[in-house]
Each structure stands twice: as structure tokens, then as C-alpha cells.
Design a protein around this motif. Sequence first.
Motif, PDB file in Angstrom:
ATOM      1  N   THR A 316       0.809  -1.214   0.000  1.00  0.00           N
ATOM      2  CA  THR A 316       0.000   0.000   0.000  1.00  0.00           C
ATOM      3  C   THR A 316       0.847   1.271   0.000  1.00  0.00           C
ATOM      4  N   GLY A 317       2.071   1.234   0.513  1.00  0.00           N
ATOM      5  CA  GLY A 317       2.856   2.461   0.543  1.00  0.00           C
ATOM      6  C   GLY A 317       4.267   2.257   1.052  1.00  0.00           C
ATOM      7  N   HIS A 318       5.047   3.333   1.013  1.00  0.00           N
ATOM      8  CA  HIS A 318       6.460   3.285   1.401  1.00  0.00           C
ATOM      9  C   HIS A 318       6.819   4.537   2.187  1.00  0.00           C
ATOM     10  N   GLY A 319       7.880   4.422   2.983  1.00  0.00           N
ATOM     11  CA  GLY A 319       8.382   5.570   3.713  1.00  0.00           C
ATOM     12  C   GLY A 319       8.949   6.620   2.776  1.00  0.00           C
ATOM     13  N   ILE A 320       8.930   7.879   3.210  1.00  0.00           N
ATOM     14  CA  ILE A 320       9.427   9.003   2.407  1.00  0.00           C
ATOM     15  C   ILE A 320      10.330   9.859   3.281  1.00  0.00           C
ATOM     16  N   ASP A 321      11.515  10.178   2.779  1.00  0.00           N
ATOM     17  CA  ASP A 321      12.397  11.143   3.448  1.00  0.00           C
ATOM     18  C   ASP A 321      13.259  11.803   2.375  1.00  0.00           C
ATOM     19  N   THR A 322      14.566  11.871   2.552  1.00  0.00           N
ATOM     20  CA  THR A 322      15.421  12.459   1.526  1.00  0.00           C
ATOM     21  C   THR A 322      15.479  11.581   0.278  1.00  0.00           C
ATOM     22  N   GLU A 323      14.994  10.359   0.400  1.00  0.00           N
ATOM     23  CA  GLU A 323      14.822   9.459  -0.738  1.00  0.00           C
ATOM     24  C   GLU A 323      13.332   9.215  -0.914  1.00  0.00           C
ATOM     25  N   CYS A 324      12.928   9.022  -2.153  1.00  0.00           N
ATOM     26  CA  CYS A 324      11.505   8.793  -2.422  1.00  0.00           C
ATOM     27  C   CYS A 324      11.031   7.538  -1.694  1.00  0.00           C
ATOM     28  N   ILE A 334       2.996  -7.656   3.054  1.00  0.00           N
ATOM     29  CA  ILE A 334       3.098  -8.801   2.154  1.00  0.00           C
ATOM     30  C   ILE A 334       4.419  -8.888   1.392  1.00  0.00           C
ATOM     31  N   GLU A 335       4.963  -7.750   0.945  1.00  0.00           N
ATOM     32  CA  GLU A 335       6.220  -7.784   0.205  1.00  0.00           C
ATOM     33  C   GLU A 335       7.412  -7.795   1.150  1.00  0.00           C
ATOM     34  N   PHE A 336       7.517  -6.723   1.948  1.00  0.00           N
ATOM     35  CA  PHE A 336       8.563  -6.585   2.960  1.00  0.00           C
ATOM     36  C   PHE A 336       7.866  -6.208   4.268  1.00  0.00           C
ATOM     37  N   PRO A 337       7.210  -7.181   4.927  1.00  0.00           N
ATOM     38  CA  PRO A 337       6.363  -6.865   6.083  1.00  0.00           C
ATOM     39  C   PRO A 337       7.062  -5.952   7.090  1.00  0.00           C
ATOM     40  N   ASP A 338       6.403  -4.851   7.412  1.00  0.00           N
ATOM     41  CA  ASP A 338       7.031  -3.815   8.237  1.00  0.00           C
ATOM     42  C   ASP A 338       6.220  -3.628   9.517  1.00  0.00           C
ATOM     43  N   ASP A 339       6.768  -4.111  10.625  1.00  0.00           N
ATOM     44  CA  ASP A 339       6.092  -4.024  11.917  1.00  0.00           C
ATOM     45  C   ASP A 339       6.527  -2.827  12.737  1.00  0.00           C
ATOM     46  N   ARG A 340       7.216  -1.874  12.109  1.00  0.00           N
ATOM     47  CA  ARG A 340       7.563  -0.648  12.824  1.00  0.00           C
ATOM     48  C   ARG A 340       6.327   0.224  12.992  1.00  0.00           C
ATOM     49  N   LYS A 341       6.312   0.991  14.060  1.00  0.00           N
ATOM     50  CA  LYS A 341       5.151   1.807  14.390  1.00  0.00           C
ATOM     51  C   LYS A 341       5.218   3.180  13.721  1.00  0.00           C
ATOM     52  N   LEU A 342       4.045   3.733  13.456  1.00  0.00           N
ATOM     53  CA  LEU A 342       3.950   5.068  12.862  1.00  0.00           C
ATOM     54  C   LEU A 342       4.082   6.106  13.970  1.00  0.00           C
ATOM     55  N   LEU A 343       5.287   6.643  14.113  1.00  0.00           N
ATOM     56  CA  LEU A 343       5.587   7.619  15.154  1.00  0.00           C
ATOM     57  C   LEU A 343       5.431   9.036  14.612  1.00  0.00           C
ATOM     58  N   ASP A 344       5.363  10.010  15.500  1.00  0.00           N
ATOM     59  CA  ASP A 344       5.337  11.406  15.058  1.00  0.00           C
ATOM     60  C   ASP A 344       6.568  11.689  14.203  1.00  0.00           C
ATOM     61  N   GLY A 345       6.357  12.321  13.064  1.00  0.00           N
ATOM     62  CA  GLY A 345       7.441  12.597  12.131  1.00  0.00           C
ATOM     63  C   GLY A 345       7.504  11.609  10.983  1.00  0.00           C
ATOM     64  N   ALA A 346       6.758  10.496  11.090  1.00  0.00           N
ATOM     65  CA  ALA A 346       6.726   9.532   9.990  1.00  0.00           C
ATOM     66  C   ALA A 346       6.052  10.171   8.779  1.00  0.00           C
ATOM     67  N   CYS A 347       6.590   9.897   7.604  1.00  0.00           N
ATOM     68  CA  CYS A 347       6.026  10.388   6.349  1.00  0.00           C
ATOM     69  C   CYS A 347       6.023   9.226   5.370  1.00  0.00           C
ATOM     70  N   PHE A 348       4.907   9.010   4.690  1.00  0.00           N
ATOM     71  CA  PHE A 348       4.783   7.812   3.872  1.00  0.00           C
ATOM     72  C   PHE A 348       3.688   8.002   2.828  1.00  0.00           C
ATOM     73  N   SER A 349       3.735   7.177   1.811  1.00  0.00           N
ATOM     74  CA  SER A 349       2.682   7.193   0.791  1.00  0.00           C
ATOM     75  C   SER A 349       1.596   6.193   1.162  1.00  0.00           C
ATOM     76  N   ILE A 350       0.385   6.495   0.716  1.00  0.00           N
ATOM     77  CA  ILE A 350      -0.709   5.519   0.693  1.00  0.00           C
ATOM     78  C   ILE A 350      -1.129   5.438  -0.769  1.00  0.00           C
ATOM     79  N   GLU A 351      -0.849   4.309  -1.409  1.00  0.00           N
ATOM     80  CA  GLU A 351      -1.041   4.213  -2.858  1.00  0.00           C
ATOM     81  C   GLU A 351      -1.558   2.840  -3.282  1.00  0.00           C
ATOM     82  N   PRO A 352      -2.772   2.495  -2.883  1.00  0.00           N
ATOM     83  CA  PRO A 352      -3.323   1.228  -3.349  1.00  0.00           C
ATOM     84  C   PRO A 352      -3.495   1.234  -4.864  1.00  0.00           C
TER      85      PRO A 352
END
Length: 388
Positions: A316-324, A334-352
Motif C-alpha cells: 500500500t505504501g512506502h516511507g518518504i524522506d530524503t529518498e523517495c 506482504i512484500e517486505f512486512p514492516d512491523d515498525r510503528k507510525l511515530l510522530d514525524g513519519a512520512c509515507f505514501s498511501i497508494e493502493p
Amino acid sequence: MNTLALEKLQEAIREEGLDGWLFYNFHHRDPLADELLGLSVDSTNSRPWFYMVPERGNPVKLVHAIEASILDSLPGTKVLYSGKDQLNQSLRQFAGKTLAAHRDNNLPVISFLDAGTTENLAHAGIQVVSAASLIQRIKGLLSEEDLESHKRAALGLYEIVEETWQVVSEHFHTNKTLYEGDIQSLILRGMEKRNLFTDHPPIVAAGAHAGDPHYEVSRKGSPVLKGEIIQLDLWARESGQRAIYADISWVGFYGTEIPSPLKAIFQDLVDSRERALDYINENLSRGIRPTGAAVDREVRKLLIARGYEGAIQHRTGHGIDTECHGSGVNIDSIEFPDDRKLLDGACFSIEPGLYFNDYGFRTEIDVYIYQNHAYISGKERQFTLLTP
């Protein structure tokens, strides 16, 4: 590295309940280590080095005698070695400690520690765990200044979509031939006008090409035919080392009467995007920090319930910072399961996205977490297909 930077690393280590963070490099194979420690990629790195940052106190630098100065820009106690036995003996000083390193079973994007070195660390009595959450805290959480950079880039991309679609509409109504490459060039000129920079040309995919999530235009590409879907995906950032990317996707229909099945499919896709946003804020309002994997599962659950399981091809999406595609949380179960939490300052795409033989759709927004709430960057997000 200054004292403030070291304190930030150590604060992150304590937040994650670890004994330390073990950096390692050899032939500059780990660009994250160089970046996070502020090391020059031009230095000679023909021998392995280790840099152990403890949760408190003085770091330790393990460096080869012939490259003794390679970590001199970093604080800490220097320990020299000249052979493997000496190195292994030096590593044993960390026996019994739980140290984070750049390896993760699910996230190859941050996995640079090789298997042989991992085994040597285990033999030295070190418990190695993933540094993914530490990397997120240091690189993947944006400051307020970073967020402003991201929001400016996002606003520029939304404006470019508006300008580009105006030209697309003019071609439609005047029956002028329009190629995928023409649209791509329009987007790139819009970026240049706004001093935005991208690491790759935007995706412009018409008709069946829209069914390929990473379609690339070759030369002028194909002509856009009336009645076709047009998928736009563009990403860029301002200039500067700390400039933050924005990344959005919009979908148009090259005609005036959208077939009902296409309307219905796109509405389901929009619903799944909105479900992701609602799920995040519902959890945050209850004091729960959702994981990237949990958000992805919510989106998949909705789309599968509506009969689209076979049309889902990516997370559904990926993290965003100095790299896209940044170092923060990915919205992925499903692809690279990510169990990290969405903390303040997190920036990410939602792109179904949903992909079929004759067309495809992907709607993408950027979201950031600020003061325990999820916000959307840019302008008004897309709810209906663009038309001329």
C-alpha cells in the motif's frame, strides 16, 4: 559527528531498549552507515571497521592499523587490529550485549551486514538484532523543517498535475495527437519551472500500459487513444541535502463518458485509500501507534472483500524522506512486512493499486504523522477520475 548527533543516536537506542548500535562497513558497501555517521564515501575503506555506539557513554572504534584514521571524525575510543584474530578478540568486549545492526529478515533495503560477519558477531557472544527501528528514528522521522520541505514539494506536484491535465484536455478537444512521452515532458517541465528535482522520469501509462505498475515510456511512448485510462505517477523534491520528497499518483480517463465499471472500480480503490487514513487516525485517537503492516492489512481486507484479490500487485505504501523510497515505515504486510510503528514525524505514501490486462489504477497520497494525528500533504486529493 558532534555531541548533539551522538546524543540523538543514544537517545534512539534507549527508546528501543537496546545496549547499543553496531555500525560496520567494508568497501563502503553500507551507504546508510556512511550517511548516518557523516563519513566520506571517498575515503579508502579496504578493511572492515566497526563503530559501537552504546546506550550511554563513550563509543568504541575498531579500525585496521593501515586505515587507523578512517573514523577519526567520530568520537570514541580507538582500538586497532591488524588481523582477524585480533578483531574477533576485540569484538568479544561486547559479549552478552544486544546490539542493533543493519540487517533485517523482512527489509532488504537496510540489510547490508553480510552473513559471514553476522556469524562472527554471534561467535563473539553478541546478540544482533535489526536496526530498522533505530534507522527510522534517526532518518525516517522528519523534523518540522523537513515537513515544510515535503509539503512544498507536494504542493508543486499537485499544481503540475493540474497544469498537465489542462494540456491533455486541450489535445482531446482539438483532436491533436498526444503521446505518453508528451505528457511526461510536460510534467518534467513543470518540475523544472518549480526547481523540483527527481531521480527518475515520472510514470505516464495509457491504456494497457496502465496495468503495468512500473511501466517506462520508451522514446515518445504510445499515442493516447480516446476511451483509455491515463495513469500519472510523479515524485520530486527541492534541492539541498535535507530536501524531502513528495510522491503522488493521479488517474484520468481520456474521454467524456466514463464507463460505469471503471467508475465503480476506481471508487473501490478510493475507499481503500480512505480506509487506510481512517484506520490510522482511529488508532492514534485511542493512543495506539499502528504498524505499517497493520495499515496494509486493512487496505487489503477491504479490496479482497470486494473481489479484487487477483488485481493487487504491490504493497500500500512506502516511507518518504530524503529518498523517495525512504528509511521510515513502509505500509506493507506482504512484500517486505514492516512491523515498525507510525511515530510522530513519519512520512509515507498511501497508494493502493488495482491492475488488469487492459488498464490499471493507482491513487496515491502522502501522509505525515504530527502531534498524534495523520495529515495529508499537498492539495485536495483525488476522488473521481479526471476527464477532459
